[in-house]
Design an enzyme around this catalytic site. Sequence first.
Site, PDB file in Angstrom:
ATOM      1  N   CYS A 107       0.857  -1.172   0.000  1.00 11.96           N
ATOM      2  CA  CYS A 107       0.000   0.000   0.000  1.00 11.96           C
ATOM      3  C   CYS A 107       0.901   1.232   0.000  1.00 11.96           C
ATOM      4  O   CYS A 107       2.112   1.116   0.146  1.00 11.96           O
ATOM      5  CB  CYS A 107      -0.939   0.025   1.199  1.00 11.96           C
ATOM      6  SG  CYS A 107      -2.352   1.133   0.903  1.00 11.96           S
ATOM      7  N   CYS A 109      -0.064   4.183   1.890  1.00 13.26           N
ATOM      8  CA  CYS A 109      -0.453   5.159   2.924  1.00 13.26           C
ATOM      9  C   CYS A 109       0.677   5.502   3.894  1.00 13.26           C
ATOM     10  O   CYS A 109       0.671   6.582   4.472  1.00 13.26           O
ATOM     11  CB  CYS A 109      -1.710   4.707   3.657  1.00 13.26           C
ATOM     12  SG  CYS A 109      -1.693   3.008   4.219  1.00 13.26           S
ATOM     13  N   LYS A 184     -12.494  -5.225   2.061  1.00 12.58           N
ATOM     14  CA  LYS A 184     -11.988  -4.364   3.133  1.00 12.58           C
ATOM     15  C   LYS A 184     -12.935  -3.181   3.285  1.00 12.58           C
ATOM     16  O   LYS A 184     -13.103  -2.382   2.355  1.00 12.58           O
ATOM     17  CB  LYS A 184     -10.581  -3.881   2.790  1.00 12.58           C
ATOM     18  CG  LYS A 184     -10.027  -2.903   3.828  1.00 12.58           C
ATOM     19  CD  LYS A 184      -8.587  -2.563   3.561  1.00 12.58           C
ATOM     20  CE  LYS A 184      -8.086  -1.502   4.518  1.00 12.58           C
ATOM     21  NZ  LYS A 184      -6.686  -1.157   4.281  1.00 12.58           N
ATOM     22  N   ARG A 194      -3.139   2.666  12.493  1.00 12.67           N
ATOM     23  CA  ARG A 194      -2.784   3.918  11.810  1.00 12.67           C
ATOM     24  C   ARG A 194      -1.735   4.693  12.589  1.00 12.67           C
ATOM     25  O   ARG A 194      -0.850   5.319  12.003  1.00 12.67           O
ATOM     26  CB  ARG A 194      -4.042   4.748  11.579  1.00 12.67           C
ATOM     27  CG  ARG A 194      -4.911   4.108  10.513  1.00 12.67           C
ATOM     28  CD  ARG A 194      -6.131   4.937  10.215  1.00 12.67           C
ATOM     29  NE  ARG A 194      -6.954   4.266   9.223  1.00 12.67           N
ATOM     30  CZ  ARG A 194      -8.134   4.712   8.815  1.00 12.67           C
ATOM     31  NH1 ARG A 194      -8.624   5.836   9.323  1.00 12.67           N
ATOM     32  NH2 ARG A 194      -8.817   4.032   7.919  1.00 12.67           N
ATOM     33  N   LYS A 241     -12.069  -7.958   6.072  1.00  8.53           N
ATOM     34  CA  LYS A 241     -11.497  -7.086   7.105  1.00  8.53           C
ATOM     35  C   LYS A 241     -12.432  -5.909   7.339  1.00  8.53           C
ATOM     36  O   LYS A 241     -12.868  -5.316   6.366  1.00  8.53           O
ATOM     37  CB  LYS A 241     -10.143  -6.618   6.592  1.00  8.53           C
ATOM     38  CG  LYS A 241      -9.470  -5.580   7.447  1.00  8.53           C
ATOM     39  CD  LYS A 241      -8.209  -5.128   6.776  1.00  8.53           C
ATOM     40  CE  LYS A 241      -7.633  -4.005   7.620  1.00  8.53           C
ATOM     41  NZ  LYS A 241      -6.545  -3.358   6.968  1.00  8.53           N
ATOM     42  N   TYR A 306      -3.011  -9.955  15.846  1.00  2.08           N
ATOM     43  CA  TYR A 306      -1.900  -9.392  16.619  1.00  2.08           C
ATOM     44  C   TYR A 306      -1.523 -10.290  17.790  1.00  2.08           C
ATOM     45  O   TYR A 306      -0.442 -10.125  18.364  1.00  2.08           O
ATOM     46  CB  TYR A 306      -2.253  -7.978  17.095  1.00  2.08           C
ATOM     47  CG  TYR A 306      -2.341  -7.023  15.930  1.00  2.08           C
ATOM     48  CD1 TYR A 306      -1.187  -6.489  15.383  1.00  2.08           C
ATOM     49  CD2 TYR A 306      -3.561  -6.701  15.337  1.00  2.08           C
ATOM     50  CE1 TYR A 306      -1.234  -5.649  14.279  1.00  2.08           C
ATOM     51  CE2 TYR A 306      -3.632  -5.856  14.237  1.00  2.08           C
ATOM     52  CZ  TYR A 306      -2.461  -5.342  13.707  1.00  2.08           C
ATOM     53  OH  TYR A 306      -2.515  -4.518  12.612  1.00  2.08           O
TER      54      TYR A 306
HETATM   55  C1  PBG Z   1      -3.725   0.522   5.198  1.00  2.00           C
HETATM   56  C2  PBG Z   1      -4.027  -0.606   6.111  1.00  2.00           C
HETATM   57  C3  PBG Z   1      -4.870  -0.540   7.210  1.00  2.00           C
HETATM   58  C4  PBG Z   1      -4.819  -1.775   7.807  1.00  2.00           C
HETATM   59  C5  PBG Z   1      -3.966  -2.583   7.055  1.00  2.00           C
HETATM   60  N1  PBG Z   1      -3.488  -1.836   6.008  1.00  2.00           N
HETATM   61  C6  PBG Z   1      -5.650   0.570   7.784  1.00  2.00           C
HETATM   62  C7  PBG Z   1      -6.402   1.456   6.904  1.00  2.00           C
HETATM   63  O1  PBG Z   1      -6.920   1.060   5.859  1.00  2.00           O
HETATM   64  O2  PBG Z   1      -6.476   2.627   7.257  1.00  2.00           O
HETATM   65  C8  PBG Z   1      -5.591  -2.118   9.046  1.00  2.00           C
HETATM   66  C9  PBG Z   1      -4.879  -2.975   9.999  1.00  2.00           C
HETATM   67  C10 PBG Z   1      -5.396  -2.935  11.400  1.00  2.00           C
HETATM   68  O3  PBG Z   1      -6.183  -2.063  11.822  1.00  2.00           O
HETATM   69  O4  PBG Z   1      -4.968  -3.805  12.121  1.00  2.00           O
HETATM   70  N2  PBG Z   1      -3.801   0.216   3.859  1.00  2.00           N
HETATM   71 ZN    ZN Z   2      -3.180   2.015   2.762  1.00  2.00          ZN
END
Ligand code: PBG
Ligand code: ZN
Length: 321
Positions: A107, A109, A184, A194, A241, A306
Site C-alpha cells: 500500500c 499510505c 476491506k 494507523r 477485514k 496481533y
Molecule cells: C492501510 C491498512 C490498514 C490496515 C492494514 N493496512 C488501515 C487502513 O486502511 O487505514 C488495518 C490494519 C489494522 O487495523 O490492524 N492500507
Molecule cells: Zn493504505
Amino acid sequence: MRLGPALRALAREITLAPDKLIQPLFVVEGLHGREPVAGLAGVYRDSTATLAAQVEHDLAAGVDKFLLFGVPDTQRERGFDHGFTAGQIAALRERFGTAVWLAVDVCLCAHTTHGHCGVLDDEARHVDNGATVAELAAAAAAYAEAGADCVAPSDMMDGRVAAIRAALDGSGHEAVAIMSYAAKFHSGFYGPFRAAAGAAPRGTGALADRATYQIDPARPRDALLSALRDEAEGADILMVKPGLPCLDVLHDLAARIPRPWAVYQTSGEQAALELLAREGLADGARLQLETWTAFQRAGAQAIISYAARRARSLLGRTAKD
Ligand code: PBG
Ligand code: ZN
C-alpha cells in the site's frame, strides 16, 4: 453430551491451531530501539536492529507466518522508493530462509505525505486509481524480488490485483502469491494500526477519510463484487477485514468463492478485547479463542491476528476447558 471434556472435544467442529495464524510485524525506518504499539499488548514498532530478534522469538513460540508492514522515513507525493521495505524482506529471508512464510503489505499510505492509500490526481481532489495501481505493481515486484512469499495489497484500488499479477509474472515471480484485501470495509476498527504505521489519512472533503475507496459497511454487495473481481484477476487468497463486524460477509463470500479465505482481526478489534480484559470485565484468553473460533466457523482458513504470537500459550492454557 456436554457433561465432560472428552465428549465436548469429540463433538467439536472447530479446532484452533497456531499454524492457521499470521502475525503482523511493523518495521520503521530510522527508529532506534523499538516502541510498543498503543493498545496492542506485545506488539511493537520494530527497528531494523530489533526485527530479527522479534521473528526469532516468534518462531520459538510456534509462529512462522508473518505479514510485514514497512514504514519508510520519507513521505512523498509520487515516485515512491520501496527500498527500505525490500531491504527488510531481504534481511529476513537471508537470516531465516524458508523457516518463515513472509507476506508483505502493499500500500502507499505509509509512503504518502497525506496518508492516503494512493497518489492524488493533479488537483489533489481524490485518489488517482490508475496512477496508484502502477505504483503498487512496482512495489509488489520489488518485494517479490527481495524474497517475499506473498504480497498483500490493502489499498482497494480497482484493477490492482491484475496489475500486480502481471508485474510478478513478468519479472519471474510466478510463484509469489497474492493475498488480496478483497472485502476491506471503511471501518473505525483500524485506529491503533494507523498510529503504528503513521498511515492516518490527512485531508478535507473527499480526502478526510478513506470512504471513497474502502467498502461501505452498508453495501455488502460491493464486497461480493470486489471479491469476484479480485478472484478473476488472479488473487490466490482473499481476505475480509475487519473480522468480527463482518462475519456475515465472510460467511457468504467463503461459501460463494472456493478460494482460501483469510480474515484480519484488526488493531481496533484486538485493542477492544484487551481493554475489556484490562478493565477486569472479561478473561482476555477466552475472548481471543472465542473470536478465533468464530472466524473459523464463519469460513476463514487463515487468521491475521496481533495475538498470533501468544496462540500457543493461550491454547495450552485452555486445553482442558
Ligand atoms: C492501510 C491498512 C490498514 C490496515 C492494514 N493496512 C488501515 C487502513 O486502511 O487505514 C488495518 C490494519 C489494522 O487495523 O490492524 N492500507
Ligand atoms: Zn493504505
